[in-house]
Design an enzyme around this catalytic site. Structure first.
Site, PDB file in Angstrom:
ATOM      1  N   SER A 267       0.854  -1.191   0.000  1.00  0.00           N
ATOM      2  CA  SER A 267       0.000   0.000   0.000  1.00  0.00           C
ATOM      3  C   SER A 267       0.884   1.231   0.000  1.00  0.00           C
ATOM      4  O   SER A 267       2.012   1.200   0.509  1.00  0.00           O
ATOM      5  CB  SER A 267      -0.878  -0.002   1.260  1.00  0.00           C
ATOM      6  OG  SER A 267      -1.545   1.233   1.409  1.00  0.00           O
TER       7      SER A 267
ATOM      8  N   TYR B 267      -2.209  -1.156  10.281  1.00  0.00           N
ATOM      9  CA  TYR B 267      -2.325  -1.393   8.842  1.00  0.00           C
ATOM     10  C   TYR B 267      -1.059  -0.904   8.138  1.00  0.00           C
ATOM     11  O   TYR B 267      -0.467  -1.620   7.322  1.00  0.00           O
ATOM     12  CB  TYR B 267      -3.550  -0.693   8.273  1.00  0.00           C
ATOM     13  CG  TYR B 267      -3.690  -0.875   6.776  1.00  0.00           C
ATOM     14  CD1 TYR B 267      -4.231  -2.035   6.255  1.00  0.00           C
ATOM     15  CD2 TYR B 267      -3.247   0.108   5.889  1.00  0.00           C
ATOM     16  CE1 TYR B 267      -4.340  -2.225   4.888  1.00  0.00           C
ATOM     17  CE2 TYR B 267      -3.356  -0.067   4.523  1.00  0.00           C
ATOM     18  CZ  TYR B 267      -3.910  -1.233   4.024  1.00  0.00           C
ATOM     19  OH  TYR B 267      -3.996  -1.416   2.660  1.00  0.00           O
TER      20      TYR B 267
END
Length: 253
Positions: free
Chosen positions: A136, A149
């Site tokens: 990401s 995350y």
């Protein structure tokens, strides 16, 4: 990468980015199997002509069973896309956040490792193939409301780099897909400027089709994240993104 004649497993492909990429691989002429837990979504994908397999990446036995089922049907499997992912808000002032942190690491990082471990012997035996790991932009430019995350995706990036080094010379490649926020799987709720899924997927497939395949698949929308430290914009961007801490219950920023 020739996208027209591959046998591809997309783990975590029942929704969002994974689902769209599975469809794009199939449209390009590849044989595609989608792995996930959502039985309704798997049934829909099977109705579209894609292969499916049930898999829970937090359960090693489930991953091994899925591997065996896929290889029994598709012994020519040559591409494994690993994109299990959960995005959970966490308030680090509240010790109760640890449950969310555990779930995130177990799914995003350890789930990726379980899948890679399961299929590495097969690809090594073939002497050719590709792992596609999915990280990401948040791995390189943290989003403070989702600390674990960010940490889990940064860890998958580092793991991908090490995996590539260890598999060098075996014929098995490692490609890292680094998405920014994409308007899929609810990301538009926390990122109003998320990229449209269709355009993102088109750009990804165009990059994957390049020869040689890039080590990192970086769409234009993620470059500001990936190179923030190099470009000297990191501190300002993290400060801007910290304004989103107001999303947390009881916080005003």
């Amino acid at each position: 990468m020739d996208l027209s004649n591959r046998t591809v497993l997309v783990v975590g492909g029942t929704s969002g980015i994974g689902r769209e990429l599975a469809r794009r691989f199939a449209a390009a002429g590849s044989t595609v199997v989608v792995g996930g837990r959502n039985q309704e979504a798997l049934a829909e994908l099977a109705g579209e002509g894609l292969g499916t397999v049930t898999v829970d990446v937090t359960d090693s036995a489930s991953v091994v069973a899925a591997r065996d089922a896929v290889l029994a049907r598709h012994p020519a499997l040559d591409t494994v896309v690993t994109m299990p992912g959960v995005m959970l808000l966490e308030d680090l002032r509240d010790p109760a956040h640890f449950e969310a942190a555990w779930t995130t690491v177990d799914t995003n990082l350890l789930g990726t490792i379980r899948v890679v471990d399961a299929f590495t012997p097969h690809l090594l035996h073939r002497g050719t193939g590709t792992f596609v790991t999915v990280t990401s932009g948040i791995a390189f430019l943290p989003f403070p409301p989702m600390p674990t995350y960010a940490a889990s995706k940064a860890a998958v990036h580092a793991y991908s780099e090490a995996l590539r080094a260890q598999l060098d010379g075996t014929g098995v490649g490692v490609v890292e897909l680094v998405p920014p926020a994409v308007a899929a799987a609810g990301q538009e709720k926390v990122a109003p400027h998320a990229l449209p899924l269709d355009g993102f997927a088109t750009e990804v497939m165009d990059l994957l089709a390049q020869e040689p395949t890039p080590r990192e698949i970086l769409v234009k929308g993620v470059l500001m994240h990936r190179w923030a430290e190099r470009d000297g914009t990191y501190d300002d961007l993290v400060a801007q993104r910290s304004l989103a801490l107001s999303m947390l219950p009881g916080r005003d920023g």
